[in-house]
Design a protein around this motif. Structure first.
Motif, PDB file in Angstrom:
ATOM      1  N   ARG A 247       0.778  -3.775  -0.196  1.00 27.27           N
ATOM      2  CA  ARG A 247      -0.422  -4.937   0.115  1.00 27.27           C
ATOM      3  C   ARG A 247       1.314  -5.474   0.891  1.00 27.27           C
ATOM      4  NH1 ARG A 247      -4.451  -6.388  -2.243  1.00 27.27           N
ATOM      5  NH2 ARG A 247      -4.357  -8.503  -0.599  1.00 27.27           N
ATOM      6  N   GLU A 248       1.682  -5.538   0.991  1.00 30.50           N
ATOM      7  CA  GLU A 248       3.117  -6.165   1.247  1.00 30.50           C
ATOM      8  C   GLU A 248       3.538  -5.487   2.801  1.00 30.50           C
ATOM      9  OE1 GLU A 248       4.271 -10.528   0.872  1.00 30.50           O
ATOM     10  OE2 GLU A 248       2.146  -9.901  -0.898  1.00 30.50           O
ATOM     11  N   SER A 249       3.479  -4.649   2.754  1.00 25.69           N
ATOM     12  CA  SER A 249       3.718  -3.821   3.808  1.00 25.69           C
ATOM     13  C   SER A 249       3.135  -3.063   5.524  1.00 25.69           C
ATOM     14  CB  SER A 249       5.218  -2.569   3.601  1.00 25.69           C
ATOM     15  OG  SER A 249       4.135  -1.698   2.588  1.00 25.69           O
ATOM     16  N   THR A 250       4.299  -3.021   5.755  1.00 31.44           N
ATOM     17  CA  THR A 250       3.986  -2.160   6.970  1.00 31.44           C
ATOM     18  C   THR A 250       4.380  -0.579   6.916  1.00 31.44           C
ATOM     19  OG1 THR A 250       5.498  -1.813   8.739  1.00 31.44           O
ATOM     20  CG2 THR A 250       3.957  -3.904   8.302  1.00 31.44           C
ATOM     21  N   ALA A 251       3.682   0.649   7.892  1.00 35.12           N
ATOM     22  CA  ALA A 251       4.475   1.483   7.393  1.00 35.12           C
ATOM     23  C   ALA A 251       5.807   2.251   7.401  1.00 35.12           C
ATOM     24  CB  ALA A 251       3.213   2.906   8.328  1.00 35.12           C
ATOM     25  N   THR A 252       6.382   1.229   8.304  1.00 36.32           N
ATOM     26  CA  THR A 252       7.470   1.423   9.138  1.00 36.32           C
ATOM     27  C   THR A 252       8.909   0.590   7.736  1.00 36.32           C
ATOM     28  OG1 THR A 252       7.645  -0.755  10.828  1.00 36.32           O
ATOM     29  CG2 THR A 252       7.440   1.726  11.255  1.00 36.32           C
ATOM     30  N   ASP A 253       8.552  -0.245   7.133  1.00 35.63           N
ATOM     31  CA  ASP A 253       8.799  -1.143   6.606  1.00 35.63           C
ATOM     32  C   ASP A 253       8.907  -1.042   4.661  1.00 35.63           C
ATOM     33  OD1 ASP A 253       6.913  -2.642   5.920  1.00 35.63           O
ATOM     34  OD2 ASP A 253       7.086  -4.652   7.219  1.00 35.63           O
ATOM     35  N   ARG A 254       8.151  -0.524   4.445  1.00 36.40           N
ATOM     36  CA  ARG A 254       8.048   0.234   3.277  1.00 36.40           C
ATOM     37  C   ARG A 254       9.461   0.047   2.036  1.00 36.40           C
ATOM     38  NH1 ARG A 254       4.247   3.993   4.189  1.00 36.40           N
ATOM     39  NH2 ARG A 254       1.791   3.605   4.307  1.00 36.40           N
ATOM     40  N   SER A 318      -4.650   0.349  -5.055  1.00 38.56           N
ATOM     41  CA  SER A 318      -4.754   1.766  -5.005  1.00 38.56           C
ATOM     42  C   SER A 318      -3.550   2.085  -3.994  1.00 38.56           C
ATOM     43  CB  SER A 318      -5.902   2.719  -4.801  1.00 38.56           C
ATOM     44  OG  SER A 318      -6.601   2.821  -6.286  1.00 38.56           O
ATOM     45  N   PRO A 319      -2.460   2.400  -4.476  1.00 41.53           N
ATOM     46  CA  PRO A 319      -1.556   2.647  -3.406  1.00 41.53           C
ATOM     47  C   PRO A 319      -1.216   3.985  -2.646  1.00 41.53           C
ATOM     48  CG  PRO A 319      -0.267   2.734  -5.603  1.00 41.53           C
ATOM     49  CD  PRO A 319      -1.842   2.072  -6.072  1.00 41.53           C
ATOM     50  N   SER A 320      -0.677   4.456  -2.089  1.00 50.09           N
ATOM     51  CA  SER A 320      -0.600   5.819  -1.285  1.00 50.09           C
ATOM     52  C   SER A 320       0.898   6.560  -2.262  1.00 50.09           C
ATOM     53  CB  SER A 320      -0.181   5.530   0.154  1.00 50.09           C
ATOM     54  OG  SER A 320       0.860   4.830   0.618  1.00 50.09           O
ATOM     55  N   VAL A 321       0.751   7.700  -2.271  1.00 48.48           N
ATOM     56  CA  VAL A 321       2.377   8.462  -2.376  1.00 48.48           C
ATOM     57  C   VAL A 321       3.041   7.843  -1.627  1.00 48.48           C
ATOM     58  CG1 VAL A 321       3.995  10.714  -2.306  1.00 48.48           C
ATOM     59  CG2 VAL A 321       1.082  10.090  -3.438  1.00 48.48           C
ATOM     60  N   GLU A 322       3.119   7.286  -0.603  1.00 52.08           N
ATOM     61  CA  GLU A 322       3.983   6.804   0.732  1.00 52.08           C
ATOM     62  C   GLU A 322       4.809   5.447  -0.488  1.00 52.08           C
ATOM     63  OE1 GLU A 322       2.444   9.583   2.787  1.00 52.08           O
ATOM     64  OE2 GLU A 322       1.454   7.945   1.884  1.00 52.08           O
ATOM     65  N   SER A 323       4.440   4.168  -0.779  1.00 53.92           N
ATOM     66  CA  SER A 323       4.464   2.691  -0.752  1.00 53.92           C
ATOM     67  C   SER A 323       4.681   3.338  -2.008  1.00 53.92           C
ATOM     68  CB  SER A 323       3.168   2.389  -1.691  1.00 53.92           C
ATOM     69  OG  SER A 323       2.667   2.268  -0.150  1.00 53.92           O
ATOM     70  N   ILE A 324       4.307   3.815  -3.568  1.00 53.68           N
ATOM     71  CA  ILE A 324       5.032   5.016  -4.723  1.00 53.68           C
ATOM     72  C   ILE A 324       6.216   5.857  -4.678  1.00 53.68           C
ATOM     73  CG2 ILE A 324       4.488   6.566  -6.950  1.00 53.68           C
ATOM     74  CD1 ILE A 324       1.690   6.515  -6.146  1.00 53.68           C
ATOM     75  N   GLN A 325       6.802   5.874  -3.159  1.00 58.79           N
ATOM     76  CA  GLN A 325       7.927   6.385  -3.215  1.00 58.79           C
ATOM     77  C   GLN A 325       9.190   5.510  -2.999  1.00 58.79           C
ATOM     78  OE1 GLN A 325       8.930   9.367  -4.208  1.00 58.79           O
ATOM     79  NE2 GLN A 325       7.582  10.829  -3.597  1.00 58.79           N
ATOM     80  N   ALA A 326       8.471   4.636  -2.344  1.00 56.92           N
ATOM     81  CA  ALA A 326       8.708   3.153  -1.735  1.00 56.92           C
ATOM     82  C   ALA A 326       9.552   2.683  -2.636  1.00 56.92           C
ATOM     83  CB  ALA A 326       8.712   2.466  -0.446  1.00 56.92           C
ATOM     84  N   ALA A 327       8.718   2.247  -3.585  1.00 60.11           N
ATOM     85  CA  ALA A 327       9.200   1.266  -5.276  1.00 60.11           C
ATOM     86  C   ALA A 327      10.141   2.364  -5.979  1.00 60.11           C
ATOM     87  CB  ALA A 327       7.623   1.047  -5.985  1.00 60.11           C
ATOM     88  N   LEU A 328       9.687   4.255  -5.381  1.00 61.39           N
ATOM     89  CA  LEU A 328      11.216   4.093  -6.491  1.00 61.39           C
ATOM     90  C   LEU A 328      12.003   4.500  -6.098  1.00 61.39           C
ATOM     91  CD1 LEU A 328       8.839   7.468  -7.776  1.00 61.39           C
ATOM     92  CD2 LEU A 328      10.104   5.389  -9.891  1.00 61.39           C
TER      93      LEU A 328
END
Length: 368
Positions: A247-254, A318-328
């Protein structure tokens, strides 16, 4: 349509063969595809040959997929249905140990359970033609409330049914749901796990069938994720952080946005930053203040990270896989602050002084 039929038969073969060959007991069978069988209303008879993993119908058109679920003790000669649909329960063996004929189905949606040893097969059956299906798009970052609204608008199921199901124990067969340690502290138990995607549902489809489809998708999409992380977060905490990053990021700055929150969690106290202060949490389970019902004046979210220390009790969307990977795997930075301009440009800062300058540069604050 012939291509669909061939694909459909491959789906049932994959799903049924796992449990019908030799009648062997299969433990911990994973849930596979969830869709529907469609049969003509004029000749609603399905012939299910579980030995050869073929399904034949007298209808000209049908869609097919089978979900393998844990055994519920349903006998192989019973038909269960959506309680809102009048469906006869007529199943008979048809000349073979594994051949059944299901009849008596009326217009509407039914769920058929067939059990083999300790494995149960569930089929959603739409009696009528395929015009009863509709595509429903659930965008990345959707809250459970927004997902429920989309399903209700599409005529799939009601918001109330989604809310009731989302806080029930009906999905505890999924390990990632059963392992939630603080379900009673969450607004919606299933928040974060209804994977964002485009789905094809029947209008009037059973709500549990709908939500299982989405949970199955989450299970598939995250199957190969390595949940280990340097922040020492549990899987549930990663999902919560990923939802905020979404919710807080864009596709390029996750990855950079994730680094801000991870830095605040790990060492924020060393720079006098004690809370995450994510705007997206302030009014959860509503997206923004304007979405809070008028009958809830002064609503205070228990997830508001301006008021609480650390992560909220659960995901906010509901986050995307890309956001999950960014959190990890957040970027390695010393950032503790960030903001975005109206155009979506990112500004990151290590200190409050830098952040205040960024707010001016982004057009979010007037220069003094």
């Amino acid at each position: 349509m012939n291509v669909l039929k061939r694909f459909a038969k491959r789906c049932v073969a994959l799903a049924l063969c796992a449990c019908c060959l030799g009648g062997a007991v299969v433990a911990n069978v994973p849930v596979t595809a969830q869709a529907a069988v469609s049969v003509s209303a004029s000749t609603p008879v399905i012939r299910l040959d579980t030995a050869s993993c073929e399904l034949n119908t007298t209808a000209q058109k049908y869609y097919l997929a089978v979900t393998v679920t844990p055994d519920r003790g349903t006998p192989p000669d019973a038909v269960s249905s959506n309680p809102d649909v009048a469906v006869g329960k007529y199943v008979k063996k048809a000349g073979g140990r594994y051949l059944y004929e299901i009849s008596g189905l009326k217009d509407g949606l039914a769920t058929i359970y067939l059990r083999y040893a300790n494995v149960e097969n569930m089929m959603s059956v739409k009696v009528g033609d395929e015009t009863g299906t509709i595509d429903v798009r659930i965008p990345e970052g959707s809250t459970l409330r927004e997902t429920a609204q989309a399903l209700e608008r599409a005529g799939v199921c009601s918001m109330k049914d989604v809310f009731d199901a989302a806080n029930s124990n009906a999905f505890d067969s999924y390990s990632f749901i059963a392992s939630i340690p603080n379900a009673d502290s969450r607004y919606y138990k299933l928040e974060g796990y209804l994977y964002p995607d485009t789905y094809n549902f029947w209008k009037g489809q059973n709500v549990q069938s709908v939500l299982k489809t989405m949970l199955n998708n989450y299970q598939t999409k995250t199957a190969n994720i390595n949940w280990q992380n340097t922040a020492g977060l549990t899987k549930e905490q990663v999902m919560t952080l990923a939802s905020i990053v979404q919710r807080e990021s864009t596709a390029t700055d996750r990855a950079n946005v994730a680094s801000v929150f991870v830095n605040r969690l790990k060492s924020g106290n060393t720079v006098n930053v004690y809370r995450l202060q994510a705007d997206s949490t302030m009014y959860y389970p509503y997206r923004a203040q304007g979405n809070v019902p008028s009958q809830l004046p002064g609503f205070q979210s228990t997830y508001n990270t301006y008021n609480i220390t650390g992560l909220p009790a659960g995901p906010i969307c509901s986050p995307s896989v890309e956001s999950i990977q960014a959190a990890l795997n957040p970027a390695s930075t010393n950032y503790y602050y960030f903001c975005h301009s109206a155009a979506g440009n990112s500004y990151f800062a290590e200190t409050l002084e830098q952040h205040n300058a960024n707010l001016v540069a982004a057009g979010l604050r007037s220069a003094t």
